[in-house]
Design an enzyme around this catalytic site. Structure first.
Site, PDB file in Angstrom:
ATOM      1  N   HIS A 175       7.045 -34.421 -28.373  1.00  0.00           N
ATOM      2  CA  HIS A 175       6.859 -33.003 -28.041  1.00  0.00           C
ATOM      3  C   HIS A 175       5.643 -32.761 -27.150  1.00  0.00           C
ATOM      4  O   HIS A 175       5.643 -31.847 -26.339  1.00  0.00           O
ATOM      5  CB  HIS A 175       6.813 -32.134 -29.308  1.00  0.00           C
ATOM      6  N   ASP A 176       4.611 -33.596 -27.303  1.00  0.00           N
ATOM      7  CA  ASP A 176       3.393 -33.380 -26.513  1.00  0.00           C
ATOM      8  C   ASP A 176       3.274 -34.326 -25.326  1.00  0.00           C
ATOM      9  O   ASP A 176       2.194 -34.432 -24.726  1.00  0.00           O
ATOM     10  CB  ASP A 176       2.158 -33.526 -27.414  1.00  0.00           C
ATOM     11  N   LYS A 179       1.403 -33.529 -22.204  1.00  0.00           N
ATOM     12  CA  LYS A 179      -0.075 -33.456 -22.172  1.00  0.00           C
ATOM     13  C   LYS A 179      -0.669 -34.577 -21.340  1.00  0.00           C
ATOM     14  O   LYS A 179      -1.864 -34.576 -21.063  1.00  0.00           O
ATOM     15  CB  LYS A 179      -0.626 -33.512 -23.595  1.00  0.00           C
ATOM     16  N   HIS A 204       2.368 -27.898 -20.392  1.00  0.00           N
ATOM     17  CA  HIS A 204       2.748 -29.204 -20.958  1.00  0.00           C
ATOM     18  C   HIS A 204       4.152 -29.268 -21.559  1.00  0.00           C
ATOM     19  O   HIS A 204       4.801 -30.301 -21.436  1.00  0.00           O
ATOM     20  CB  HIS A 204       1.664 -29.739 -21.923  1.00  0.00           C
ATOM     21  N   HIS A 228       8.889 -26.022 -27.830  1.00  0.00           N
ATOM     22  CA  HIS A 228       8.132 -26.122 -29.089  1.00  0.00           C
ATOM     23  C   HIS A 228       6.910 -25.200 -29.152  1.00  0.00           C
ATOM     24  O   HIS A 228       6.242 -25.147 -30.190  1.00  0.00           O
ATOM     25  CB  HIS A 228       7.758 -27.589 -29.400  1.00  0.00           C
ATOM     26  N   HIS A 229       6.619 -24.465 -28.073  1.00  0.00           N
ATOM     27  CA  HIS A 229       5.554 -23.454 -28.158  1.00  0.00           C
ATOM     28  C   HIS A 229       6.095 -22.038 -28.019  1.00  0.00           C
ATOM     29  O   HIS A 229       5.336 -21.087 -27.822  1.00  0.00           O
ATOM     30  CB  HIS A 229       4.460 -23.711 -27.114  1.00  0.00           C
ATOM     31  N   ASP A 257       4.965 -28.863 -36.083  1.00  0.00           N
ATOM     32  CA  ASP A 257       3.753 -29.011 -35.269  1.00  0.00           C
ATOM     33  C   ASP A 257       2.650 -28.113 -35.828  1.00  0.00           C
ATOM     34  O   ASP A 257       1.500 -28.530 -36.002  1.00  0.00           O
ATOM     35  CB  ASP A 257       4.096 -28.621 -33.819  1.00  0.00           C
TER      36      ASP A 257
END
Lengths: 314, 119
Positions: A175-176, A179, A204, A228-229, A257
């Site tokens: 998911h990240d 970044k 990201h 996811h954000h 998360d």
């Protein structure tokens, strides 16, 4: 040829017995319609009928069993065997059939094992990729792995199909991944981010989805990474989706998360104890987090807590 | 009635769904057992017409999955094999009517009527 011989013998008996009896009676001069000869003829016919039935049965029964076995295999039940009743061609058919069935079951098991190994190999590759991201930021060590595990558990709690749970594992781990494009200094910054820095962080999810988009077996994880954000109330990023517009996998990874972020140390806050994090989570229910996903997450956490207590109680 | 038709053969799907439409039924079609199970949960059909041998999930195994999911609609098993062989299979007791291929308008109508009568 065995079957042919047996058949020939049985049919010859069935057809020949009454004829032989009549010939015998004639030869002895008994060929009148007295009750003894009628009874003998009836008896002979009964024997002939019984033998014919035996012949028919001895052929159709093993064939019917093979048919049933073949249909079971055709519907995917490999390994089904049929009884071997005779040492003739029908018996050979059953033997050959059973061997084929066992071989199919073996191939099937081998295939499943290979697929499993392949998936495990993919997963290892993904883990090393994710740990590269986690390593950029000392605060997030093991974060991706924990999010993946928790997201998968929430998915199972919600009764989602196997492929969706796999997408949650992949989506959780990666998911990240976006970044990778965010400067380390921003990720580790303790103070509030400037609007420019915030904008850099907020790209990201999109970057991550683009990185992963070209990989066929990760297709199911792309919406989880991109979304996811997003927030249930529509205040998230990057697409400002709201409620059910947000893919379910993204809502689940978001909840996992968030939980992991609350319960581990971050540059901007110390880890919360589970008891303190739960009320915070409840506040986010219906604002940031999908209420149904929140409830599933709470159920998973309860189960984990119970499982952690169980060994000491036992 | 709303009929769920599952068969992996596109020609049979087209043929039988035409016949079903002629008989005045609404039709939803699936190309294999897995699709049929998913569709049965969504569409709540009145009668199921399932081919026996389909890829991924056979008609009988799809029927078992549907029953486990609470789909109670009577089932017609569509098959090229004879009634006797089909009836001997595990799970066939859940089937209301075995309908042998090739299907005619008359045999289809009769099978549906018999299946509906068991509901």
């Amino acid at each position: 040829m065995r079957l042919q011989r047996t058949l020939l013998l049985l049919v010859a008996c069935a057809a020949g017995a009454p004829a032989a009896l009549v010939v015998g009676l004639l030869a002895r001069g008994h060929a009148q319609l007295d009750s003894a000869s009628v009874a003998a003829a009836a008896g002979a016919l009964a024997v002939a009928a019984a033998l014919s039935a035996l012949v028919a049965r001895s052929i159709t029964r093993p064939i019917a069993e093979c048919v049933r076995g073949a249909l079971e295999i055709a519907r995917g039940r490999f390994g089904r065997e049929v009884p071997v009743r005779a040492r003739n061609e029908l018996g050979d058919l059953a033997l050959g059939f059973n061997h084929m069935s066992r071989e199919l079951a073996r191939y099937d098991a081998e295939n499943r094992r290979l697929i499993h190994d392949l998936e495990a190999g993919y997963l290892d590759t993904l883990r090393s990729l994710a740990s590269a991201i986690d390593a950029k930021d000392p605060y997030t060590r093991g974060h991706s792995e924990r999010v993946a595990e928790l997201a998968a558990e929430i998915g199972r709690e919600l009764g989602l199909p196997r492929e969706t749970v796999a997408a949650l594992v992949y989506g959780g781990i990666l998911h990240d991944i976006g970044k990778i494009g965010v400067p380390d200094a921003i990720l580790a910054k303790r103070a509030a981010l400037t609007p420019e820095e915030r904008a850099l962080v907020e790209v990201h999810p999109g970057t991550g989805a683009e990185i992963v988009a070209g990989v066929e077996f990760l297709r199911g994880a792309v919406p989880a990474i991109r979304g996811h954000h997003e927030r249930w109330d529509g205040d998230g990023y990057p697409d400002r989706l709201r409620g059910e517009e947000i893919p379910l996998v993204a809502r689940i990874v978001n909840a996992a998360d968030t939980w992991d972020a609350c319960t581990t140390n971050r540059p901007y806050q110390a880890a919360l104890a589970e008891g303190d994090a739960l009320p915070l989570l409840a506040e986010l229910r219906g604002t940031q987090i999908d209420p149904a996903v929140h409830d599933a997450l709470v159920a998973v956490l309860r189960r984990r807590a119970a499982a952690a207590r169980a060994p000491s109680a036992a | 009635m709303k009929v769920l038709l599952a068969d992996d053969d596109g020609l049979i799907r087209a043929l039988v769904s035409d016949l079903l439409a002629e008989l005045g039924h609404a039709v939803v079609v699936a190309a294999d057992g897995v699709e049929a199970v998913a569709l049965s949960a969504r569409e709540r059909p009145d009668v199921l017409v399932l081919d026996l041998l389909m890829p991924r999930l056979s008609g009988l195994d799809a029927l078992r999955a549907m029953r486990a999911a609470g789909v109670a609609a009577p089932a017609v098993l569509l098959t090229a094999i004879t009634d006797g062989s089909a009836r001997a299979l595990e799970g066939a007791e859940e089937v209301a009517v075995v309908l042998e291929k090739p299907v005619s308008r008359r045999t289809l109508a009769r099978a549906l009527a018999r299946a509906a009568a068991t509901a």
